[in-house]
Design an enzyme around this catalytic site. Sequence first.
Site, PDB file in Angstrom:
ATOM      1  N   ARG A  64     -35.719  25.369  33.147  1.00  0.00           N
ATOM      2  CA  ARG A  64     -35.603  26.078  31.865  1.00  0.00           C
ATOM      3  C   ARG A  64     -36.694  25.660  30.892  1.00  0.00           C
ATOM      4  NH1 ARG A  64     -30.097  24.738  29.720  1.00  0.00           N
ATOM      5  NH2 ARG A  64     -30.637  22.805  30.749  1.00  0.00           N
TER       6      ARG A  64
ATOM      7  N   ASN B 247     -28.807  28.315  32.340  1.00  0.00           N
ATOM      8  CA  ASN B 247     -28.127  27.988  33.585  1.00  0.00           C
ATOM      9  C   ASN B 247     -26.844  28.799  33.682  1.00  0.00           C
ATOM     10  OD1 ASN B 247     -29.999  26.056  34.350  1.00  0.00           O
ATOM     11  ND2 ASN B 247     -28.822  24.342  33.550  1.00  0.00           N
TER      12      ASN B 247
END
Length: 97
Positions: A26, A44
């Site tokens: 990320r 996520n």
Amino acid sequence: MPAHRPTSLQRRQAIYTGHVQGVGFRETTRRLAEGFEVTGFIKNLPDGRVELIAEGFAGELDRFLAAVAERMEGRIRNVAVDVRPALGEFADFRIRH
């Protein structure tokens, strides 16, 4: 303006599978986004996948997603991408929790 014209904004939803959580995926993607004219988010998912939503011009989105794929190549097993018209709801690109 038709969605297929190169000047129209698009929305891409990419779902990544593989070893994509807990490896900086990320944060790496957020940093990569700074080099492109894209907005959206990455987060996520509870099942171990990662979801990316990005909006921008088609060519810019292509380059951004290619950069993510290249940078995270050893981590991604599969990616499924859905293309739709942009909604214009994002001001920047960030990580969502």
